[in-house]
Design a protein around this motif. Structure first.
Motif, PDB file in Angstrom:
ATOM      1  N   LYS A 210     -57.826 -35.271 -46.315  1.00 19.86           N
ATOM      2  CA  LYS A 210     -58.868 -35.443 -45.310  1.00 19.86           C
ATOM      3  C   LYS A 210     -58.210 -35.942 -44.028  1.00 19.86           C
ATOM      4  O   LYS A 210     -57.338 -36.813 -44.066  1.00 19.86           O
ATOM      5  CB  LYS A 210     -59.918 -36.439 -45.785  1.00 19.86           C
ATOM      6  CG  LYS A 210     -61.096 -36.601 -44.836  1.00 19.86           C
ATOM      7  CD  LYS A 210     -62.127 -37.568 -45.410  1.00 19.86           C
ATOM      8  CE  LYS A 210     -63.332 -37.704 -44.488  1.00 19.86           C
ATOM      9  NZ  LYS A 210     -62.982 -38.270 -43.164  1.00 19.86           N
ATOM     10  N   PRO A 239     -64.092 -32.867 -44.923  1.00 16.85           N
ATOM     11  CA  PRO A 239     -62.991 -31.977 -45.303  1.00 16.85           C
ATOM     12  C   PRO A 239     -62.886 -30.807 -44.325  1.00 16.85           C
ATOM     13  O   PRO A 239     -63.905 -30.253 -43.882  1.00 16.85           O
ATOM     14  CB  PRO A 239     -63.398 -31.492 -46.702  1.00 16.85           C
ATOM     15  CG  PRO A 239     -64.368 -32.519 -47.198  1.00 16.85           C
ATOM     16  CD  PRO A 239     -65.097 -33.021 -45.994  1.00 16.85           C
ATOM     17  N   ASN A 241     -62.863 -27.696 -44.090  1.00 21.69           N
ATOM     18  CA  ASN A 241     -63.191 -26.434 -44.754  1.00 21.69           C
ATOM     19  C   ASN A 241     -63.537 -25.379 -43.705  1.00 21.69           C
ATOM     20  O   ASN A 241     -63.505 -25.639 -42.497  1.00 21.69           O
ATOM     21  CB  ASN A 241     -64.348 -26.623 -45.741  1.00 21.69           C
ATOM     22  CG  ASN A 241     -65.561 -27.282 -45.087  1.00 21.69           C
ATOM     23  OD1 ASN A 241     -65.777 -27.141 -43.883  1.00 21.69           O
ATOM     24  ND2 ASN A 241     -66.361 -27.995 -45.875  1.00 21.69           N
ATOM     25  N   ASP A 242     -63.897 -24.191 -44.165  1.00 24.89           N
ATOM     26  CA  ASP A 242     -64.181 -23.088 -43.244  1.00 24.89           C
ATOM     27  C   ASP A 242     -65.274 -23.452 -42.245  1.00 24.89           C
ATOM     28  O   ASP A 242     -65.151 -23.181 -41.043  1.00 24.89           O
ATOM     29  CB  ASP A 242     -64.614 -21.844 -44.029  1.00 24.89           C
ATOM     30  CG  ASP A 242     -63.472 -21.223 -44.806  1.00 24.89           C
ATOM     31  OD1 ASP A 242     -62.309 -21.605 -44.558  1.00 24.89           O
ATOM     32  OD2 ASP A 242     -63.734 -20.354 -45.659  1.00 24.89           O
ATOM     33  N   TYR A 282     -56.138 -23.552 -39.464  1.00 22.62           N
ATOM     34  CA  TYR A 282     -55.917 -22.907 -40.764  1.00 22.62           C
ATOM     35  C   TYR A 282     -54.437 -22.942 -41.144  1.00 22.62           C
ATOM     36  O   TYR A 282     -54.084 -23.200 -42.303  1.00 22.62           O
ATOM     37  CB  TYR A 282     -56.421 -21.459 -40.732  1.00 22.62           C
ATOM     38  CG  TYR A 282     -57.890 -21.315 -41.010  1.00 22.62           C
ATOM     39  CD1 TYR A 282     -58.450 -21.773 -42.196  1.00 22.62           C
ATOM     40  CD2 TYR A 282     -58.736 -20.719 -40.071  1.00 22.62           C
ATOM     41  CE1 TYR A 282     -59.811 -21.634 -42.459  1.00 22.62           C
ATOM     42  CE2 TYR A 282     -60.094 -20.578 -40.315  1.00 22.62           C
ATOM     43  CZ  TYR A 282     -60.631 -21.041 -41.514  1.00 22.62           C
ATOM     44  OH  TYR A 282     -61.978 -20.915 -41.778  1.00 22.62           O
TER      45      TYR A 282
END
Length: 291
Positions: A210, A239, A241-242, A282
């Motif tokens: 995180k 988090p 994430n996407d 990413y």
């Protein structure tokens, strides 16, 4: 004014150089690698009466570490930076950026001090130095002062450097073990052109992957390098994430302030700022997962 009509002085030491800078009455400019100077002279700009050639001042070409900082001499070339094991371990975002500065020949000639002093909004090492919190040591014959890089550059090609001063050191905090960075650039030809947009990202992660702190700096989208503060504040919301990454990238569109010029429109730069930030996040997450 022809190039042949310009005087060139080559000091043999830093003190001799500072003595020359302290002399009043004639317009002077420092030259090291000359990768920016030659271009500006062809454009009819940067026509001082005296060039002070500092390329051979070895005392200004080094990369060292002390207890609290990494010290980089202004004459360290981009190749010196990319090949430095110390910077590869503790300032990876700067290594990434230096590796994108022009072609190989330009990286061997160009210096980090020159990239800073030119103060171009498209300078590739500058966003990396912003996220690393770089401090600049500015020296005159009688004084020294330390200036944060974000206070040093005040506009396109404009800095707070005085006529009798020069950059003598770049100080950066070494990245922590749980900190990684990345640099992304969009240009007409990969690694051989002025950036249309560039971005430097640094993330500090905890054991659960995180983000606990993040820094983002964009280049070529405003009069100076800008920190994307709203995007940075979102990095620690959960988090990465996407969904969160894509939401952060959308906010970047609102944070940048580009203009349209011969290389790109303002709208295109905004879109590419979002895309580069998303791609960079990413890529950083993959680095964490693969380490």
């Amino acid at each position: 004014m022809l190039v042949s009509e310009i005087d060139m002085i080559t000091p043999s030491s830093l003190s001799e150089c500072l003595t020359q800078l302290s002399k009043e009455g004639r317009k002077h400019r420092l030259i090291a690698g000359g990768t920016d100077a030659v271009v500006r002279m062809k454009e009819g700009k940067w026509r001082p009466e005296i060039w002070i050639n500092i390329k051979n001042l070895k005392e200004l070409r080094y990369i060292e570490e002390s207890k609290d900082f990494i010290h980089i001499g202004p004459l360290a070339t981009h190749t010196d930076i990319t090949h430095s094991p110390l910077l590869q371990r503790k300032a990876d975002v700067l290594v990434d950026a230096a590796g994108e500065v022009g072609a190989t020949q330009m990286q061997k000639m160009g210096t980090i001090g020159g990239n800073i002093g030119t103060a171009s909004p498209a300078g590739d090492t500058l966003p990396a130095l912003y996220v690393l919190g770089a401090l600049l040591e500015l020296t005159s014959l009688k004084n020294k002062r330390i200036v944060p890089i974000q206070e040093f550059i005040i506009g396109p090609g404009r800095t707070v450097l005085k006529e009798n001063e020069m950059i003598t050191k770049i100080l950066i905090k070494p990245q922590r073990q749980n900190e990684k960075g990345i640099f992304q650039k969009l240009g007409p030809r990969k690694a051989q052109s002025i950036s249309i947009v560039n971005v430097a990202i640094s993330l500090t992660m905890d054991q659960d992957r995180k983000c606990v702190e993040g820094k983002i700096a964009f280049g070529s989208v405003a009069p100076t390098i800008i920190r994307a503060r709203k995007c940075e504040s979102m990095l620690t919301l959960g988090p990465l994430n996407d969904e969160l990454i894509q939401n952060i990238a959308k906010i970047a569109w609102k944070e940048v302030m580009p203009i349209s010029d011969g290389r790109a429109t303002a709208a295109y730069r905004r879109d590419m700022a979002s895309a580069l930030l998303e791609r960079g996040l990413y890529r950083l997450i993959r680095r964490w997962e693969n380490q």
